[in-house]
Motif scaffolding. Sequence first.
Motif, PDB file in Angstrom:
ATOM      1  N   ALA A  57       0.838  -1.218   0.000  1.00  9.32           N
ATOM      2  CA  ALA A  57       0.000   0.000   0.000  1.00  9.32           C
ATOM      3  C   ALA A  57       0.865   1.257   0.000  1.00  9.32           C
ATOM      4  CB  ALA A  57      -0.939   0.005   1.201  1.00  9.32           C
ATOM      5  N   LEU A  58       2.189   1.087  -0.058  1.00  9.84           N
ATOM      6  CA  LEU A  58       3.075   2.255  -0.142  1.00  9.84           C
ATOM      7  C   LEU A  58       2.772   3.004  -1.437  1.00  9.84           C
ATOM      8  CD1 LEU A  58       6.947   2.109   0.305  1.00  9.84           C
ATOM      9  CD2 LEU A  58       5.918   3.278  -1.640  1.00  9.84           C
ATOM     10  N   GLY A  59       2.721   4.292  -1.358  1.00  9.49           N
ATOM     11  CA  GLY A  59       2.522   5.071  -2.581  1.00  9.49           C
ATOM     12  C   GLY A  59       2.603   6.548  -2.301  1.00  9.49           C
ATOM     13  N   LYS A 100       9.930   7.517  -8.451  1.00  8.01           N
ATOM     14  CA  LYS A 100      10.781   6.815  -7.470  1.00  8.01           C
ATOM     15  C   LYS A 100       9.935   6.047  -6.466  1.00  8.01           C
ATOM     16  CE  LYS A 100      15.250   8.851  -7.359  1.00  8.01           C
ATOM     17  NZ  LYS A 100      15.989  10.052  -7.135  1.00  8.01           N
ATOM     18  N   ALA A 101       8.939   6.737  -5.881  1.00  9.50           N
ATOM     19  CA  ALA A 101       8.144   6.100  -4.813  1.00  9.50           C
ATOM     20  C   ALA A 101       7.246   5.001  -5.381  1.00  9.50           C
ATOM     21  CB  ALA A 101       7.299   7.146  -4.099  1.00  9.50           C
ATOM     22  N   ASN A 102       6.607   5.280  -6.507  1.00  8.21           N
ATOM     23  CA  ASN A 102       5.598   4.333  -6.993  1.00  8.21           C
ATOM     24  C   ASN A 102       6.201   3.227  -7.862  1.00  8.21           C
ATOM     25  OD1 ASN A 102       3.651   5.714  -5.565  1.00  8.21           O
ATOM     26  ND2 ASN A 102       3.107   7.034  -7.274  1.00  8.21           N
ATOM     27  N   PHE A 120      -1.567  -5.677  -4.607  1.00  9.57           N
ATOM     28  CA  PHE A 120      -1.096  -4.322  -4.870  1.00  9.57           C
ATOM     29  C   PHE A 120      -2.244  -3.312  -4.820  1.00  9.57           C
ATOM     30  CE2 PHE A 120       0.182  -1.003  -8.148  1.00  9.57           C
ATOM     31  CZ  PHE A 120       0.867  -0.244  -7.207  1.00  9.57           C
ATOM     32  N   ILE A 121      -2.053  -2.261  -4.045  1.00 14.17           N
ATOM     33  CA  ILE A 121      -3.029  -1.169  -3.996  1.00 14.17           C
ATOM     34  C   ILE A 121      -2.609  -0.155  -5.063  1.00 14.17           C
ATOM     35  CG2 ILE A 121      -4.219   0.552  -2.577  1.00 14.17           C
ATOM     36  CD1 ILE A 121      -4.512  -2.403  -1.581  1.00 14.17           C
ATOM     37  N   SER A 122      -3.288  -0.223  -6.182  1.00 10.63           N
ATOM     38  CA  SER A 122      -2.985   0.691  -7.281  1.00 10.63           C
ATOM     39  C   SER A 122      -3.903   1.906  -7.175  1.00 10.63           C
ATOM     40  CB  SER A 122      -3.141  -0.047  -8.609  1.00 10.63           C
ATOM     41  OG  SER A 122      -2.806   0.806  -9.676  1.00 10.63           O
ATOM     42  N   ALA A 135       1.306  12.393 -14.167  1.00 13.09           N
ATOM     43  CA  ALA A 135       2.471  11.628 -13.722  1.00 13.09           C
ATOM     44  C   ALA A 135       2.077  10.590 -12.663  1.00 13.09           C
ATOM     45  CB  ALA A 135       3.516  12.582 -13.159  1.00 13.09           C
ATOM     46  N   TYR A 136       1.086  10.922 -11.839  1.00 10.92           N
ATOM     47  CA  TYR A 136       0.652   9.961 -10.809  1.00 10.92           C
ATOM     48  C   TYR A 136       0.075   8.707 -11.477  1.00 10.92           C
ATOM     49  CZ  TYR A 136      -2.134   7.890  -7.044  1.00 10.92           C
ATOM     50  OH  TYR A 136      -2.687   7.002  -6.140  1.00 10.92           O
ATOM     51  N   GLY A 137      -0.844   8.912 -12.442  1.00  9.59           N
ATOM     52  CA  GLY A 137      -1.447   7.780 -13.150  1.00  9.59           C
ATOM     53  C   GLY A 137      -0.397   6.945 -13.859  1.00  9.59           C
TER      54      GLY A 137
HETATM   55  N1  LIG Z   1      -6.040   8.182  -0.628  1.00 10.60           N
HETATM   56  C1  LIG Z   1      -6.640   7.974  -1.795  1.00 10.60           C
HETATM   57  O1  LIG Z   1      -7.663   8.633  -2.128  1.00 10.60           O
HETATM   58  C2  LIG Z   1      -6.128   6.917  -2.731  1.00 10.60           C
HETATM   59  C3  LIG Z   1      -6.871   6.645  -3.906  1.00 10.60           C
HETATM   60  C4  LIG Z   1      -6.403   5.656  -4.776  1.00 10.60           C
HETATM   61  C5  LIG Z   1      -5.245   4.965  -4.504  1.00 10.60           C
HETATM   62  N2  LIG Z   1      -4.547   5.255  -3.362  1.00 10.60           N
HETATM   63  C6  LIG Z   1      -3.328   4.475  -3.108  1.00 10.60           C
HETATM   64  O2  LIG Z   1      -3.439   3.898  -1.824  1.00 10.60           O
HETATM   65  C7  LIG Z   1      -2.144   3.817  -1.217  1.00 10.60           C
HETATM   66  C8  LIG Z   1      -2.215   4.463   0.160  1.00 10.60           C
HETATM   67  O3  LIG Z   1      -2.624   5.821   0.027  1.00 10.60           O
HETATM   68  P1  LIG Z   1      -2.797   6.750   1.316  1.00 10.60           P
HETATM   69  O4  LIG Z   1      -3.896   7.700   1.055  1.00 10.60           O
HETATM   70  O5  LIG Z   1      -2.807   5.918   2.545  1.00 10.60           O
HETATM   71  O6  LIG Z   1      -1.433   7.589   1.232  1.00 10.60           O
HETATM   72  P2  LIG Z   1      -0.581   8.215   2.433  1.00 10.60           P
HETATM   73  O7  LIG Z   1      -1.422   8.509   3.610  1.00 10.60           O
HETATM   74  O8  LIG Z   1       0.179   9.358   1.831  1.00 10.60           O
HETATM   75  O9  LIG Z   1       0.441   7.040   2.817  1.00 10.60           O
HETATM   76  C9  LIG Z   1       1.461   6.667   1.936  1.00 10.60           C
HETATM   77  C10 LIG Z   1       2.327   5.601   2.563  1.00 10.60           C
HETATM   78  O10 LIG Z   1       3.408   5.298   1.661  1.00 10.60           O
HETATM   79  C11 LIG Z   1       4.656   5.592   2.324  1.00 10.60           C
HETATM   80  N3  LIG Z   1       5.596   6.179   1.362  1.00 10.60           N
HETATM   81  C12 LIG Z   1       5.334   7.146   0.449  1.00 10.60           C
HETATM   82  N4  LIG Z   1       6.433   7.410  -0.278  1.00 10.60           N
HETATM   83  C13 LIG Z   1       7.408   6.602   0.198  1.00 10.60           C
HETATM   84  C14 LIG Z   1       8.779   6.379  -0.148  1.00 10.60           C
HETATM   85  N5  LIG Z   1       9.378   7.071  -1.131  1.00 10.60           N
HETATM   86  N6  LIG Z   1       9.491   5.457   0.559  1.00 10.60           N
HETATM   87  C15 LIG Z   1       8.891   4.751   1.553  1.00 10.60           C
HETATM   88  N7  LIG Z   1       7.605   4.900   1.930  1.00 10.60           N
HETATM   89  C16 LIG Z   1       6.875   5.819   1.253  1.00 10.60           C
HETATM   90  C17 LIG Z   1       4.330   6.562   3.438  1.00 10.60           C
HETATM   91  O11 LIG Z   1       5.325   6.463   4.445  1.00 10.60           O
HETATM   92  P3  LIG Z   1       5.576   7.686   5.521  1.00 10.60           P
HETATM   93  O12 LIG Z   1       4.395   7.652   6.464  1.00 10.60           O
HETATM   94  O13 LIG Z   1       6.854   7.296   6.135  1.00 10.60           O
HETATM   95  O14 LIG Z   1       5.614   8.943   4.710  1.00 10.60           O
HETATM   96  C18 LIG Z   1       2.964   6.017   3.886  1.00 10.60           C
HETATM   97  O15 LIG Z   1       3.135   4.876   4.696  1.00 10.60           O
HETATM   98  C19 LIG Z   1      -1.185   4.518  -2.178  1.00 10.60           C
HETATM   99  O16 LIG Z   1      -0.524   3.539  -2.932  1.00 10.60           O
HETATM  100  C20 LIG Z   1      -2.087   5.347  -3.074  1.00 10.60           C
HETATM  101  O17 LIG Z   1      -1.528   5.486  -4.367  1.00 10.60           O
HETATM  102  C21 LIG Z   1      -4.960   6.206  -2.471  1.00 10.60           C
END
Ligand SMILES: NC(=O)c1ccc[n+]([C@@H]2O[C@H](COP(=O)([O-])OP(=O)(O)OC[C@H]3O[C@@H](n4cnc5c(N)ncnc54)[C@H](OP(=O)(O)O)[C@@H]3O)[C@@H](O)[C@H]2O)c1
Length: 294
Positions: free
Chosen positions: A71-73, A84-86, A107-109, A119-121
Amino acid sequence: MIAITGATGFLGSHLVSACASRKIAVRCLIRPRSPRADRLHASRAVTVETDFNDEASLAAALAGCDTVIHALGLINGTDEALRKANVECTRNVVAAARKAGVARFLFISSVAAIRRHGAYGESKFGAEEEVRKSGIAHLMLRPAFIYGPRDENNTGLLIRTLKRWPLIPLLGGGGFKLQPVYVGDVVDLILKSLEAPFDGRIYNVAGPRQVALKEMLELLGQSLGLKRVFVPIPLRPVQALVRIYLSVFKNTRLPAKQILELNKHEAFDISGTERDLGFRPMDFREGAKLCAAS
Ligand SMILES: NC(=O)c1ccc[n+]([C@@H]2O[C@H](COP(=O)([O-])OP(=O)(O)OC[C@H]3O[C@@H](n4cnc5c(N)ncnc54)[C@H](OP(=O)(O)O)[C@@H]3O)[C@@H](O)[C@H]2O)c1
């Protein structure tokens, strides 16, 4: 044992709490000095600090795990940071999972990977490609706009705006539609999908209907007991200015490209998710009350 990445995030921290209350053993892989590691204290989760740029460090952290929930993203950032992150972190986690003998990868895409908007997509699609070619049995979930308690960016931002301003300007009159999905529903689906065959399928994860931004603000306002005045701002002149801005500042961190797409109301088909995984997401009408109460 299930390994979870992104555990300190909004979605990840809800997932970890749900696992704790259902007594599911998890190991949270977090980066050193994660600013949000304290979110995991309440659920007493096992955490392992690891370097997401180093395959060997990741493989050691994954030893003994049969499943990874990745779920990292990164959602907002420069093109390079998103890649880099994704893409790169996913590539490293996948390679380490293979090395550690992990059997299944969830995988949580994102729905952004469907049309690869911006760029995110692109980066979420690139990450999916890494998972697809991994050879590990996998499933992918593509959530839309996730909301709920502890959300700082989506409804969190809307609630802060409602609390602060009696008069709220709305681009395009707030007609822009989203398909919000409650975080608890996403978490339940993740846990249900662990019982499904990991046969490479991809599932959209969105709310039951599209909701205009103005209706979202109205429902949140009602739940908070706040009456607000919305002032419509015509969209087209703003989009024209944004186009000029983007021709000068190509690598901006401002959500300028999203403004250009505000009148694209894409609905996401969740029938496959309902049929195969028994997904029954709640309406935003109900979810807004839960957000306001948190
Ligand atoms: N929120 C939405 O509306 C949404 C919608 C669709 C998909 N998603 C996907 O769902 C997933 C979780 O989203 P979320 O809303 O929970 O996001 P979030 O609150 O920003 O959490 C992101 C997580 O990824 C980690 N992370 C980010 N960049 C990193 C890096 N370069 N190296 C290591 N760890 C990193 C963060 O760690 P730290 O806490 O250490 O920063 C955190 O644990 C993501 O993959 C996102 O693309 C989210």
